[in-house]
Each structure stands twice: as structure tokens, then as C-alpha cells.
Write an enzyme that holds these catalytic residues in place. Structure first.
Site, short mmCIF file in Angstrom:
data_model
loop_
_atom_site.label_atom_id
_atom_site.label_comp_id
_atom_site.label_asym_id
_atom_site.label_seq_id
_atom_site.Cartn_x
_atom_site.Cartn_y
_atom_site.Cartn_z
N GLU A 47 -26.61 19.27 -20.38
CA GLU A 47 -26.78 18.09 -19.86
C GLU A 47 -25.73 17.13 -19.92
O GLU A 47 -25.84 16.15 -19.17
CB GLU A 47 -28.42 17.61 -20.11
CG GLU A 47 -29.51 18.31 -19.70
CD GLU A 47 -30.69 18.34 -20.67
OE1 GLU A 47 -30.69 17.64 -21.36
OE2 GLU A 47 -31.50 19.36 -20.37
N GLU A 103 -27.48 28.36 -24.27
CA GLU A 103 -28.60 28.02 -23.21
C GLU A 103 -28.15 28.30 -21.95
O GLU A 103 -27.60 27.50 -21.19
CB GLU A 103 -28.84 26.65 -23.80
CG GLU A 103 -28.92 26.18 -25.01
CD GLU A 103 -29.59 25.09 -25.08
OE1 GLU A 103 -30.97 24.94 -25.56
OE2 GLU A 103 -29.06 24.00 -24.62
N LYS A 155 -33.92 15.36 -26.73
CA LYS A 155 -33.28 14.79 -25.58
C LYS A 155 -33.33 13.03 -25.61
O LYS A 155 -33.53 12.66 -26.60
CB LYS A 155 -33.72 15.40 -24.38
CG LYS A 155 -33.70 16.96 -24.31
CD LYS A 155 -33.88 17.67 -22.90
CE LYS A 155 -34.04 19.15 -23.38
NZ LYS A 155 -33.75 19.78 -21.94
N ASN A 197 -34.51 19.87 -29.62
CA ASN A 197 -33.72 18.89 -29.09
C ASN A 197 -34.73 17.84 -28.32
O ASN A 197 -35.26 18.28 -27.32
CB ASN A 197 -32.82 19.50 -28.13
CG ASN A 197 -32.04 18.63 -27.29
OD1 ASN A 197 -32.07 17.33 -27.61
ND2 ASN A 197 -31.17 19.25 -26.17
C1 PEP Z 1 -32.63 22.39 -24.48
O1 PEP Z 1 -32.77 21.14 -23.99
O2 PEP Z 1 -31.81 22.56 -25.12
C2 PEP Z 1 -33.65 23.22 -24.24
C3 PEP Z 1 -33.66 24.53 -24.48
O3 PEP Z 1 -34.81 22.84 -23.54
P1 PEP Z 1 -36.29 23.47 -23.27
O4 PEP Z 1 -36.51 24.26 -24.54
O5 PEP Z 1 -37.16 22.52 -23.09
O6 PEP Z 1 -35.86 24.67 -22.12
#
Ligand code: PEP
Length: 543
Positions: free
Chosen positions: A378, A456, A292, A290
């Protein structure tokens, strides 16, 4: 239905009758060479022992050759034009267009013709006057022995395959299938000719010494078809692929492919569709990156894409997808090792129209993509700003829309720190809350690999503080048990649950060793070369 785009590239390869070979295959047999963005749009002409491929541009109307005045014309002054693609023994494949008019075709046909209508409207009559009408999207079979008349009511354009064969006493009546009748199975079968619709789910299919000659027209999805020498083509909706009897190679289906094909010859056991990801009780691992709202500049994209080159050796064991920012999806979609999916980070729930700032599944599919991610924390109100949070009900509406349209979905869930601090029961109650609205959708879903749950914990995302493997396993198992109790056991066993939250190359091997962790959704580390080590860890742990 299909509008044939004009122009684009024409195959020098065709003129020379040479097989086109893309750059050497860097990695696995499942991932044919890095196919340059425009290379896959040209025709690849193989001939015997090779696949032949034509994108829609190959059959664009301005590429067809006008044939001259038609005999027996009794309505209008139809002008027809054609372009052959390939002849494989007694099967020929090509395209034909014709403007309005009609004529008699009195001599019985000495071959069986199949075609798919790309544009226009027409009809064929039998000698007793029975009329068979067809329009764009329809598949038509004109069996050997048919004679009667042809009428073009609206400028038409089609892709055809013709099988020349002896009289085998088959019925001479035309057969027509409309798009709504195109579910998997035979539309027509007589003697050694079958016209059939099939769907192949993502995964590889090896083909050795093909028993039949097959001409395939791709209706939807994405796959790579690879010759024995590693030369390969990417096939998407509107493409035509012809495979000769005796062909050895493989299909790598990136997103479920639906096609209509003409199969000629004695079938032994046809190439089996790839096993679903949960075949034999095993779930195929899956890792997503991801990105983002990164990177800031389009000029950095290539470097980020190259970080994924290292996953190529594991693509036959592990699904991999990348979620670029929405602005970057179209820029990068052809810049990954084939077999890596590009999945937008969101979509709407309505389709195209007056939805400012949104993206629809139609647009995602039009780019040839098969996956989308929704429900990231998010977007569920964890920005720490008073932005509208996306609700569980909205997520369920989106999921239904996504699946109905034929796309696959990564569905994110997870709890904030305040809930984790209350203990595992509170965590599982929160996960259950986020899943309850999609229970009926999961119950109805026949291919459970089409939905992936990304668990998550919000407190682990971007903090560098991942859940411990024990915490992650306990939560994944709790989610799976809840699905077994509230959806059904089969769904619980088959559905893949990814862990997300500061996953990296260091913690991935241990997390991967736990039975209910089927992969990772990776944020920060997906912007670095270590993404390849994360994929390697889970691919090797789940063999
Ligand atoms: C995410 O944005 O889904 C995520 C898991 O980020 P990170 O791996 O940076 O914690």
C-alpha cells in the site's frame, strides 16, 4: 549521552524495602504480568534473592542526598551527592553526582569501583601523575588499591557498583572504556570481578541459582526480568538491574539488549544468550498484525489491544508484533502483554531533522521499540492513486539505515494480480526484483532473524481471497531458493518468510503446515480476537 530525566515516581516500595509484585501473570512464563504503563518506571527493590531495578528517575539528581563538605578539597568547592540502591553481600550499587572541583584521595581503596558516566567530565590521577580522563558514556574501573586525586571538570553524574574484597594483587591503574570500545567482551577482569559488555538477542533465558552477583546497566533494547514468584520489571536503556548470587528467574529479551555489567563471583557457565531464531535449523515463527489506518478513534484502541491478550501462551514459541497506525504507536505501546512488539508501519531513512511527515529510527527507539515494517504494497504504489510509489532502491536504503541503527525490520514484498496471472516464474521474477537491492545487506547481516520477509501477494490483501497453501508454499520456497542462490544458503535457511493476504483463523492451520511458511502478516483479522488463533496455529505447527 544519557540525560537523566528529573522527577517521575519514587518508589514507595523502596522506602518500605518491599519487593514490588505486579498483577498476576496471566499467561506464559515468558510474559510477565501485564505491567501498567507507569508501574515499570518505579524502582523495585528486591534485596537478597530478588532482582533490584532502578529506572533513571530513581537516580535523578534531585533524588540524591548531599554529603556535606569534602575532605582534602584543593580545587573549587565541589558538592557531591549520592543515593544507594542496594547492597548484595560485598557488592553495593548506587549513584553519585559531583559539581566541579578537585581533591586528593590518598588512602588506597579497599574496594574495586566500577561506574558509568551519565553526564559530565572528570579525571583521576595516579600517584605518579598519570591522568585518566572520562566523559559521558564512558565506563571507568577504579581497582582496589588505587590512590591519587579526583578532579571534576564538568558537573558529573554516574551510576556505580562497588565490590569490597581482599587484596588480590591486582593492578591499581584505572581502566576506561569509551562508548566506541563497548563491543561484547570484558572491559576489565581481575580476581572475581569482571566488567563486561554483552548483547542478548530476543528470546527467553532461564537462570537457575545464579553463580555470581551481577549489576547491569542497560545501554539499549528491551527485556523483562522476572523473579521466581513471577514479579517482573521491564528494563530499557538507562535502567539499572542488580541480581544477587543465588537468584533464580528469567530474562525475556523483547528487542536485542546491549548492557554493561559488573559480575562478581566465580563464574560457572554463565547464562547462555537465547538461541538465535534459526538455531538447530529451526526458524522461530513470527506473526504480525497490521492495523493499517485503523481504528478511527483512540477510544477503540484498548479493545484492539485486548484482542492480543490471547497470544500470551504462545509467546515462548512465536514472535508477535503489531503495527498500529503511526498516530497510535505511542498510545498503545505499553498496552500489550509484555513480549509483544510494537512496530511502526514505516520510517524514514535519514534520522531526525527537517523531514516533515516522517518518522525516524531514533524516535522509534526512544519509545523503546525494536521493530519497524517497511515496503507494504500500500506504500509501493498500490493505492490506485497517483501517489509516489516507494521504490526498491528506497527500500534498500531504509533497510540499511534501520539495521545500522540497531532496529529489526519486516520487509514486505509481493506481486500484483497481473503478474500472478502470468504464472509462478513471473511471480518469482517480481519478488527477485524487489529483493535484489537488499542482497548485499542480507549477506552482511550476521543475525538473520533481524530481517523478516513478508511475502504478500497484492491480489490477496484485503480481498478475502488468500493464496492457496500450495501457492504460498511454492512462492516461499522459490524466494528461499533465490536467496540461497543470490545471497547464501545460510541466509536462506535462517531468514523467516511470512505469508500475508487474507490470512485468518480458518486458513492459518493449513498454511502453517507448509515448511517454508514461517508465520503471517495479518491485516483485517488482526483487528479481531481471532488473531490469537492464528498465532496458536503457527506456534503449534512449528514445535
Ligand atoms: C496486510 O495488510 O498486510 C494484509 C495482509 O491484510 P489482510 O490480512 O487484511 O489481507
Amino acid at each position: 549521552m544519557h540525560t537523566i530525566a528529573a522527577a517521575a515516581l519514587l518508589a514507595t516500595a523502596h522506602a518500605l524495602q518491599l519487593p514490588w509484585k505486579p498483577a498476576a501473570v496471566a499467561a506464559p512464563p515468558s510474559a510477565p504480568a501485564a505491567i501498567a504503563a507507569d508501574d515499570h518506571r518505579r524502582a523495585v527493590i528486591g534485596g537478597h534473592n530478588w532482582l533490584t531495578h532502578a529506572p533513571p528517575s530513581y537516580f535523578a539528581r534531585d533524588k540524591l542526598t548531599v554529603k556535606g563538605p569534602r575532605a582534602n578539597t584543593d580545587v573549587g568547592a565541589p558538592v557531591d551527592a549520592t543515593r544507594p540502591l542496594v547492597k548484595l553481600g560485598d557488592v553495593a550499587v548506587g549513584s553519585w553526582s559531583c559539581s566541579e572541583g578537585g581533591w586528593l584521595s590518598p588512602a588506597p581503596r579497599t574496594s574495586t569501583e566500577w561506574f558509568i558516566m551519565l553526564e559530565g567530565e572528570g579525571s583521576v590521577d595516579e600517584e605518579d601523575g598519570t591522568r585518566h580522563r572520562f566523559a559521558a558514556g564512558d565506563v571507568v574501573v577504579l581497582p582496589r588499591g588505587w590512590s591519587g586525586r579526583w578532579d571534576v571538570q564538568k558537573d558529573l553524574h554516574k551510576v556505580w557498583a562497588v565490590h569490597t574484597h581482599a587484596d588480590d594483587g591486582r593492578s591499581t591503574s584505572p581502566v576506561i572504556a569509551t562508548p566506541s570500545q563497548m563491543s561484547d567482551g570484558d572491559i576489565y577482569k581481575a580476581g572475581d570481578t569482571a566488567v563486561r559488555v554483552w548483547t542478548r538477542q530476543p528470546g527467553p533465558v532461564e537462570v537457575r541459582d545464579k553463580a555470581t552477583t551481577e549489576s547491569i546497566y542497560v545501554l539499549s533494547g528491551e527485556m523483562f526480568v522476572t523473579n521466581q514468584d513471577g514479579s517482573a520489571v521491564r528494563c530499557v536503556a538507562g535502567d539499572t538491574v542488580a541480581l544477587p548470587r543465588g537468584w533464580t528467574g528469567r530474562y525475556d529479551v523483547a528487542s536485542a539488549v546491549k548492557a554493561v555489567s559488573v559480575v562478581v563471583g566465580k563464574e560457572t557457565t554463565s547464562a547462555a544468550a537465547p538461541a538465535p531464531s534459526h538455531a538447530g535449523g529451526k526458524r522461530r515463527p513470527i506473526v504480525g498484525g497490521n492495523w493499517k489506518c485503523n481504528p478511527a478513534t483512540a477510544s477503540s484502541l484498548d479493545e484492539l489491544c485486548r484482542n492480543f491478550d490471547g497470544v500470551a501462551p504462545y509467546l515462548d514459541k512465536c514472535d508477535v508484533y503489531v503495527c498500529p497506525s503511526n498516530l497510535h504507536v505511542a498510545l498503545v505501546k505499553d498496552n500489550f502483554t509484555p513480549g509483544i512488539h510494537v512496530a511502526p508501519q514505516n520510517c524514514n531513512f535519514k534520522g531526525c531533522g527537517a523531514y516533515t511527515g516522517e518518522m525516524s529510527v531514533d524516535q522509534i527507539q526512544d519509545l523503546g521499540l525494536g521493530w519497524v515494517l517497511i515496503g507494504h504494497s500500500e506504500r509501493r504504489g498500490e493505492f490506485g492513486l497517483p501517489t509516489p510509489a516507494e521504490s526498491n532502491q528506497l527500500m534498500a536504503t531504509k533497510l540499511q539505515y534501520i539495521l545500522d541503527q540497531g532496529l529489526n525490520c519486516v520487509f514486505c514484498i509481493g506481486e500484483p494480480l497481473s503478474i500472478r496471472q502470468k504464472g509462478i516464474q513471473a511471480v518469482l521474477a517480481e519478488c527477485a526484483d524487489q529483493l535484489t537491492d537488499i542482497v548485499p545487506i542480507l549477506r552482511q547481516l550476521s543475525d538473520k532473524s533481524r530481517v523478516v520477509i513478508a511475502y504478500e501477494p497484492v491480489w490477496a490483501i484485503g480481498t478475502g481471497e488468500a493464496a492457496t497453501p500450495e501457492q504460498a508454499q511454492e512462492t516461499h520456497k522459490g524466494i528461499r531458493d533465490w536467496i540461497a542462490a543470490n545471497v547464501d544458503r545460510a541466509t536462506a535457511d535462517a531468514i523467516r518468510i511470512q505469508y500475508g493476504g487474507s490470512a485468518n483463523a480458518g486458513n492459518a492451520p493449513e498454511l502453517s503446515s507448509f515448511p517454508d511458511i514461517d508465520g503471517f502478516l495479518v491485516g483485517g483479522a488482526s483487528l479481531k480476537p481471532e488473531i490469537a488463533d492464528i498465532v496458536k496455529a503457527i506456534a503449534e505447527a512449528k514445535v
